[in-house]
Design an enzyme around this catalytic site. Sequence first.
Site, short mmCIF file in Angstrom:
data_model
loop_
_atom_site.label_atom_id
_atom_site.label_comp_id
_atom_site.label_asym_id
_atom_site.label_seq_id
_atom_site.Cartn_x
_atom_site.Cartn_y
_atom_site.Cartn_z
N GLY A 1 2.36 2.45 5.25
CA GLY A 1 3.40 1.45 5.47
C GLY A 1 4.33 1.83 6.62
O GLY A 1 4.80 0.96 7.36
N GLU B 1 5.70 -3.51 0.81
CA GLU B 1 5.83 -3.09 -0.60
C GLU B 1 4.99 -1.84 -0.75
O GLU B 1 3.76 -1.89 -0.70
CB GLU B 1 5.37 -4.22 -1.54
CG GLU B 1 5.84 -4.03 -2.97
CD GLU B 1 4.82 -3.32 -3.83
OE1 GLU B 1 5.02 -2.10 -4.07
OE2 GLU B 1 3.86 -3.97 -4.25
N CYS C 1 1.57 0.51 -8.40
CA CYS C 1 2.76 0.98 -7.69
C CYS C 1 3.95 1.14 -8.63
O CYS C 1 4.86 1.91 -8.35
CB CYS C 1 3.10 0.01 -6.55
SG CYS C 1 3.37 -1.70 -7.09
N GLY D 1 0.82 -1.20 0.00
CA GLY D 1 0.00 0.00 0.00
C GLY D 1 0.86 1.25 0.00
O GLY D 1 2.02 1.23 -0.43
N SER D 2 0.30 2.33 0.50
CA SER D 2 0.99 3.61 0.45
C SER D 2 2.17 3.65 1.42
O SER D 2 2.18 2.96 2.45
CB SER D 2 0.02 4.74 0.80
OG SER D 2 -0.33 4.71 2.18
N THR D 3 3.14 4.49 1.10
CA THR D 3 4.29 4.66 1.98
C THR D 3 3.86 5.23 3.33
O THR D 3 4.37 4.82 4.38
CB THR D 3 5.32 5.59 1.31
OG1 THR D 3 5.79 4.96 0.11
CG2 THR D 3 6.49 5.86 2.23
#
Length: 486
Positions: free
Chosen positions: A236, A253, A287, A231-233
């Site tokens: 994450g 990831e 991504c 998912g999103s940083t």
Amino acid sequence: MTTHRDLLIGGRDVPALAGGAAADVSPHTGEVFATVAAGRAADVARAVAAADAAFPDWPALDPYARRSILLRAADLLAGRSERAVELMAGEAGGTVPWAMFNVGLAAEMLREAAAAVTAPHGEVLAAQEAGALGLAVRQPVGVVGAFAPWNAPLILGVRAVAAPLAAGNTVVVKPSEDAPLSCGYFVADVLREAGLPDGVLNVVSNAREDAAEVAEALVTAPAVRMVNFTGSTRTGRIIGTLAAQRLKPALLELGGKNAIIVLDDADLDHAVDAAAFGVFMNAGQICMSGDRVLVHRAVAEEFTERFVAKVAALPCGAPTDPSTVVGPLVSPDAARRVAALVRDAVAKGATVLTGGGEPSGAIHPATVLTGVTPEMELYHGEAFGPVCVLDTFADDDAAVALANATEHGLTCGILTENGTRGLRLARRIRTGIVHVGDQSVADEPQAPFGGVGSSGYGRFGGRWGVEAFSDTRWVTLATRHPHYPF
């Protein structure tokens, strides 16, 4: 009649303890496509307990039986493409070609996981003691907490669970609120029908307002030994921090700010088609999507003219129309977010070469900009929409510097007809993945997949995925009594 799904816990479909349901809204029509049980922390605890209870028996099952289950699941999934197309269009606005690609790759991921079950795991080591045998043995970690995202729901829903299951773990998966059927229940259904024992895979969906509570409950549950998140940083970092505070391994990831580099020796017919695919497949909601197209000055004018013309002609519209290339984003809010990034860039001096303007519901036009500079939000942030930035460079060193000018490091494409030159550049690009002679979007089930920097750490795919979800143990066998000094 609207579909409703209860939680899947211990092999049974059960309502959430607190009752209630969450609406699964179509981004294209704005109507409720389905409802799912709104799980909370107490439901996560139930699911983790079921997974923990199922753990001893799953890795003890004959490996050929475990392999057969995964192979049957692959065949079942491959045979349900029509339902997959319906789910992905209804939940996330996925186009027909994107849904079919998801079906094919997800099935191959299950087959790759099946092959890993009976592949050799471990090594025989040299031992210091005479007559001793040393072994490095891989064993499952236990219960894995998994997060499955919406943007490639079948691919990433399968990826969240396939390697953990192949390694002998049990799993509790939290599917995205934007595609809980596609990335959660649909995947679990084919595995359950294939013969996966009760409790080995559990699914806890939730209402959007309870997402943080459910995620924290899953990561921090004592019986959960490892976490994987795609998912999103931003999210994450939260997941990774929660896991690290408890010394739990996490495979993350995350987002990308990926570059597609067009060298001066590129075949421009191929380069234009490749870049358009790499940027606009699934409306840029991958991504690996190419946010930045970096073009050598010697070919920049011709490439730009041809690329902009191709992008301007890409069909936009309903995800159910087979001719649609750029379908709706996951929500009208997502489309407005992308439009705001474009407005900010234009207000600060960027030029729109095609597209731009306001979205129509969840559909944002395919957009190409140039003149994007560091003070603009789009320069640093992941677009995650049908938008790219064109920039130029004078030589290979400048191309590498531009590609590396980001905190992210997921993937990169280098379009060239000179493989040796491309490989030299690839070795200097700070990403987990580089494709020479191709664009930035590619995924194969046997390959190590993951990024560096703010794109995360750890690797899915092939033997790397099985190793990621295993503990390596050192075991020795003494064939004669050793001598002790006292």
